[in-house]
Design an enzyme around this catalytic site. Sequence first.
Site, mmCIF file in Angstrom:
data_model
loop_
_atom_site.group_PDB
_atom_site.id
_atom_site.type_symbol
_atom_site.label_atom_id
_atom_site.label_comp_id
_atom_site.label_asym_id
_atom_site.label_seq_id
_atom_site.Cartn_x
_atom_site.Cartn_y
_atom_site.Cartn_z
ATOM 1 N N TRP A 102 0.827 -1.217 0.000
ATOM 2 C CA TRP A 102 0.000 0.000 0.000
ATOM 3 C C TRP A 102 0.851 1.253 0.000
ATOM 4 O O TRP A 102 0.483 2.251 -0.625
ATOM 5 C CB TRP A 102 -0.983 -0.017 1.175
ATOM 6 C CG TRP A 102 -2.024 -1.098 1.012
ATOM 7 C CD1 TRP A 102 -2.180 -2.201 1.799
ATOM 8 C CD2 TRP A 102 -3.020 -1.202 -0.026
ATOM 9 N NE1 TRP A 102 -3.218 -2.969 1.315
ATOM 10 C CE2 TRP A 102 -3.752 -2.391 0.212
ATOM 11 C CE3 TRP A 102 -3.374 -0.406 -1.126
ATOM 12 C CZ2 TRP A 102 -4.804 -2.800 -0.621
ATOM 13 C CZ3 TRP A 102 -4.417 -0.817 -1.945
ATOM 14 C CH2 TRP A 102 -5.119 -2.000 -1.679
ATOM 15 N N ASP A 172 -1.784 6.673 6.132
ATOM 16 C CA ASP A 172 -2.871 5.828 5.641
ATOM 17 C C ASP A 172 -3.144 4.817 6.748
ATOM 18 O O ASP A 172 -2.371 3.893 6.967
ATOM 19 C CB ASP A 172 -2.429 5.120 4.350
ATOM 20 C CG ASP A 172 -3.462 4.115 3.853
ATOM 21 O OD1 ASP A 172 -4.507 3.929 4.511
ATOM 22 O OD2 ASP A 172 -3.214 3.509 2.790
ATOM 23 N N LYS A 196 -12.527 -1.610 6.641
ATOM 24 C CA LYS A 196 -11.825 -2.546 7.517
ATOM 25 C C LYS A 196 -12.308 -2.399 8.957
ATOM 26 O O LYS A 196 -12.805 -3.343 9.538
ATOM 27 C CB LYS A 196 -10.308 -2.336 7.448
ATOM 28 C CG LYS A 196 -9.648 -2.960 6.225
ATOM 29 C CD LYS A 196 -9.607 -2.077 5.023
ATOM 30 C CE LYS A 196 -9.062 -2.785 3.809
ATOM 31 N NZ LYS A 196 -8.183 -1.961 3.007
HETATM 32 C C1 LIG Z 1 -7.630 -1.554 1.829
HETATM 33 C C2 LIG Z 1 -6.534 -0.564 1.831
HETATM 34 C C3 LIG Z 1 -6.431 0.444 0.856
HETATM 35 C C4 LIG Z 1 -7.380 0.527 -0.314
HETATM 36 O O1 LIG Z 1 -8.483 1.255 0.048
HETATM 37 P P1 LIG Z 1 -9.650 1.607 -0.996
HETATM 38 O O2 LIG Z 1 -10.714 2.080 -0.056
HETATM 39 O O3 LIG Z 1 -9.980 0.360 -1.732
HETATM 40 O O4 LIG Z 1 -9.157 2.663 -1.894
HETATM 41 C C5 LIG Z 1 -5.406 1.354 0.973
HETATM 42 N N1 LIG Z 1 -4.526 1.315 1.990
HETATM 43 C C6 LIG Z 1 -4.593 0.359 2.942
HETATM 44 C C7 LIG Z 1 -3.593 0.343 4.036
HETATM 45 C C8 LIG Z 1 -5.594 -0.608 2.882
HETATM 46 O O5 LIG Z 1 -5.661 -1.561 3.837
#
Ligand SMILES: *Cc1c(COP(=O)(O)O)cnc(C)c1O
Length: 360
Positions: A102, A172, A196
């Site tokens: 990511w 993030d 999540k």
């Molecule tokens: C799931 C995830 C994403 C992707 O998120 P979207 O909502 O599909 O854009 C980005 N960063 C992390 C750390 C994730 O776990």
Amino acid sequence: MARAWNFNPGPATLPEEVLSRVQADLLDWQGKGLSVMEMSHRSEEFLGIAAKAERDLRQLAGIPENYKILFLQGGALGQNAFVPLNLLGDRTTADYVNTGHWSTKSINEAQKYGDVHIAASAESSGFTHVPAQSEWRLSQNPAYVHICSNETISGVEYAFTPETGDVPLVADMSSNILSRPFDITRFGLIYAGAQKNIGPSGVTLVVVREDLLGKARRDCPSVFDYTLQLKHEWMFNTPPTFPIYIAGLVFERLLALGGLAEVEKRNIAKAQKLYAEIDRTDFYKNKVCVADRSRMNATFYLPTEKLDDMFVAEAREHGLINLKGHKVAGGIRASVYNAMPMAGIDALVVFMRDFEKRNG
Ligand SMILES: *Cc1c(COP(=O)(O)O)cnc(C)c1O
């Protein structure tokens, strides 16, 4: 109907109480004669739902007034573009720490909008650790430093909050937000896709420190201009009303449980039990440096790929679903976010023992 233990990395399992509440209120929300899905986002009812969600989140995560909360669309991947578009301002460079899949996505997207300096990378270890802060080399004058606080695919999580001085720290937090207490004042901006630990997909949480606003580039799309959205109380366009409502129910539940300290206690106990089982013999192997193992996503490998596949298939028959590792990582991944109760871990551990007995 029996609900399975769902270890999906996202969209992930939601608390059963929350789903039941949604079900009870689905056709007729609190006697108003309509579903939350059908309400105007500017109605008194929805504005109340939104204000409560925001208030509860502030209380839950200890977010002071000088940090602004936005519920947007576009997912965490959208933020990979909107963060540089909003925060670069007159700077040319942003720093990124690369801890895996990511982070790499964030880096690639940011490169479209500015110069990216890699302040540290875990690539040499195959992304199995978080580079110690002492190894970080920041650039001269970065607009911000970006990290991914939990790498969902490999299962690598920061056990510390980096100290970046005057340089705003951006994180993030998609896959570990609200899983433990965190000090928002150490960050300039955090973002998280909801699917999540917050609620269903479709809403993206952004929390940004006030003084970082007002710097969006002219070509930043209006709906993703934080300052403009805040001017309109994040209703410049129609927000994802139903996901926001469910996120609000999740915040309410976490507060009722006793807040993030209690949530963390439960997550530590869950992770300890799961990793203890992985470590008990050599049959299951986790590749992550022990100190940086994720509490949210436990990854492990059996002796052969064939056994990995058998494990996933047999687990499914035992009501333990979505355990297959991400296609780039292989192996097994058990995602055990806040909404996964200890009973789910217990069921998985029992299955792991039994599977090892029969195949080890
Ligand atoms: C799931 C995830 C994403 C992707 O998120 P979207 O909502 O599909 O854009 C980005 N960063 C992390 C750390 C994730 O776990």
